[in-house]
Design an enzyme around this catalytic site. Structure first.
Site, PDB file in Angstrom:
ATOM      1  N   LEU A  11       0.838  -1.193   0.000  1.00 29.15           N
ATOM      2  CA  LEU A  11       0.000   0.000   0.000  1.00 29.15           C
ATOM      3  C   LEU A  11       0.880   1.253   0.000  1.00 29.15           C
ATOM      4  O   LEU A  11       1.723   1.440   0.879  1.00 29.15           O
ATOM      5  CB  LEU A  11      -0.917   0.005   1.217  1.00 29.15           C
ATOM      6  CG  LEU A  11      -1.832  -1.226   1.374  1.00 29.15           C
ATOM      7  CD1 LEU A  11      -2.808  -1.028   2.523  1.00 29.15           C
ATOM      8  CD2 LEU A  11      -2.563  -1.538   0.073  1.00 29.15           C
ATOM      9  N   ALA A  13      -0.623   4.519  -1.256  1.00 23.01           N
ATOM     10  CA  ALA A  13      -1.552   5.494  -1.843  1.00 23.01           C
ATOM     11  C   ALA A  13      -1.695   6.760  -1.017  1.00 23.01           C
ATOM     12  O   ALA A  13      -2.245   7.748  -1.499  1.00 23.01           O
ATOM     13  CB  ALA A  13      -2.932   4.853  -2.027  1.00 23.01           C
ATOM     14  N   ARG A  18       2.234  14.970   6.297  1.00 24.55           N
ATOM     15  CA  ARG A  18       3.103  15.350   7.416  1.00 24.55           C
ATOM     16  C   ARG A  18       4.572  15.438   7.017  1.00 24.55           C
ATOM     17  O   ARG A  18       5.373  16.043   7.731  1.00 24.55           O
ATOM     18  CB  ARG A  18       2.924  14.372   8.581  1.00 24.55           C
ATOM     19  CG  ARG A  18       1.596  14.519   9.316  1.00 24.55           C
ATOM     20  CD  ARG A  18       1.378  13.408  10.323  1.00 24.55           C
ATOM     21  NE  ARG A  18       2.473  13.333  11.275  1.00 24.55           N
ATOM     22  CZ  ARG A  18       2.650  12.304  12.106  1.00 24.55           C
ATOM     23  NH1 ARG A  18       1.817  11.264  12.069  1.00 24.55           N
ATOM     24  NH2 ARG A  18       3.646  12.303  12.961  1.00 24.55           N
TER      25      ARG A  18
END
Length: 451
Positions: A11, A13, A18
């Protein structure tokens, strides 16, 4: 390790706001390599049948980074939670029948051994529906909690936002990494809802959905460092420091001496031999190989270079990509090499630049020598023969060849080839004017006093 095929879904995405960067979060480097590529490389060690990276924000950056690798892409147009993200990989895994590892691009240091343990546990005697990788951080904070029995069978998984005070008191946390059979994964994901505090589709919910079907899941544990994620520059620096500390320890365990370990910085692929001495404040960029018995003196920066047995580099040396230092050769203080070979026993001890150059065995390069390899448009090579002697403050204007055993006198600007064993003397004859300096001083003093 089971013989069943393995696939990985990574993952990547999230937008990573931040980080406050124009670069995608997963492409920020640890030890000179983007975090995502650490993970892609580790997964490759399992010989997966397929690897899928789920992209979203700044997808073009991620797609460009993984283009040289055997990776498929899936797009999560809206960030609706981890369960929704994994579901986007369904098309890329169409027809795949095996075990799926679910990983995170900003959790780069999980090991291949841990991945193997997850898959092995998936095929344990109790045949869990899913395997969750858990850890016990010093501060459990806002991590999701895993409630499990002594055998690792999961009774409940809950996000921190939705946990009761008693559940928040549990120290076993969910890293987010999972192993699930492909036949189960997407069927369970299709049943995940978003009735929670964040309104998101949570991947861990598949564990409780499977439990409702009468199928338990299991948790295995790993060290917190291995599943440390990066969401800010400070966390990136902290993970870099952890990686470097472990790499320094391994270098010393393998027979290298680091006189001030905390000041030495390795790249992800630095190869160090035995009986190598590394003095303080040495930085290795990617692509460095150091053979046995090498001494690397303080404040040297080395990248893309090969250093042979018994060579000495530094202090204050810079080896750039394509630098090759031969057996027993010396690269001294304030010497820079780029696409240059320094032959066996050759020396360049002071204030020298060697670019696009080959130096033969035993040659000596005097202080202040430079190879002039660039004319503003093209690069050219310099060839310096075995046993040649290049006097101090010489400029070798490429393309040029200095023969074996030749001598270039100090202060020469060499623009033509020099034959073997010849002397090249390229400078005007020295002249002396007796008394000139004394008369000059007197004249200038008189002028100054007249003002």
């Amino acid at each position: 390790m089971t013989a069943r095929p393995v696939a990985a879904v990574i993952l990547a995405a999230g937008s990573g706001t931040r980080m406050k960067s124009d670069t995608h979060k997963v492409l920020h480097p640890i030890a000179g390599r983007p975090m995502l590529l650490h993970l892609v490389d580790t997964v490759a060690g399992l010989s997966p049948e397929r690897t899928v990276v789920v992209v979203g924000a700044r997808r073009e950056q991620v797609e460009a980074a993984v283009a040289p690798h055997s990776v498929a892409m899936a797009h999560q147009a809206e960030q609706l939670g981890t369960g929704h993200a994994v579901a986007q990989a369904e098309a890329a895994l169409a027809g795949f029948a095996g075990d799926v590892l679910i990983l995170y691009g900003d959790v780069p240091l999980v090991s291949a051994e841990t991945m193997r343990r997850m898959v092995e546990r998936l095929h344990g005697a109790d045949s869990p529906a899913a395997v969750v990788l858990g850890f016990r951080p010093a501060d459990a904070g806002a991590y999701g909690r895993v409630i499990a029995d002594a055998d690792g069978r999961i009774a409940k998984m809950v996000e921190y936002k939705d946990a009761s005070p008693e559940e928040r008191a549990e120290t076993l946390c969910n890293s987010g990494l999972m192993a699930v059979r492909s036949v189960d994964l997407f069927a369970l994901l299709a049943r995940v809802g978003n009735d929670n505090a964040a309104g998101e589709y949570y991947l861990p919910d598949i564990v409780m959905l499977a439990a409702g079907d009468g199928r338990a899941s299991a948790v295995i544990e790993t060290d917190a460092v291995e599943v440390t994620g990066v969401n800010s520059r400070a966390e990136l620096a902290a993970l870099e420091a952890q990686w470097q500390q472990a790499r320094r320890a391994r270098a010393m365990a393998d027979g290298a001496t680091l006189t001030a370990p905390e000041t030495v910085w390795f790249a992800h692929d630095t190869a160090i031999g035995r009986d190598v001495t590394i003095e303080p404040n040495v930085v290795f960029g990617p692509g460095v190989s150091v053979a046995d018995g090498v001494a690397i003196r303080a404040f040297s920066h080395i990248e893309g270079a090969t250093i042979a047995t018994g060579a000495t580099v530094g202090p204050y040396a810079r080896l750039r990509p394509g630098a090759v230092v031969g057996e027993g050769a010396h690269v001294g203080n304030f010497v820079e090499m780029k696409k240059a070979v320094l032959g066996k026993g050759a020396k360049a001890n002071h204030l020298t630049y060697l670019g696009d150059t080959e130096v033969g065995a035993g040659a000596n390069i005097g202080a202040g020598t430079i190879t002039c390899n660039y004319d503003g448009f093209f690069k050219y090579r310099t060839q310096i023969g075995a046993g040649a002697f290049i006097g101090s403050n010489s400029a070798l204007v490429a393309p040029v060849s200095i023969g074996d055993g030749a001598i270039v006198a100090a202060g020469s600007v060499v623009t033509q080839d020099v034959a073997a064993d010849a002397l090249a003397l390229v400078r005007p004859p020295q002249t002396a004017k007796p008394g000139w300096a004394k008369r000059f001083r007197a004249m200038m003093t008189a002028r100054k006093e007249a003002k």
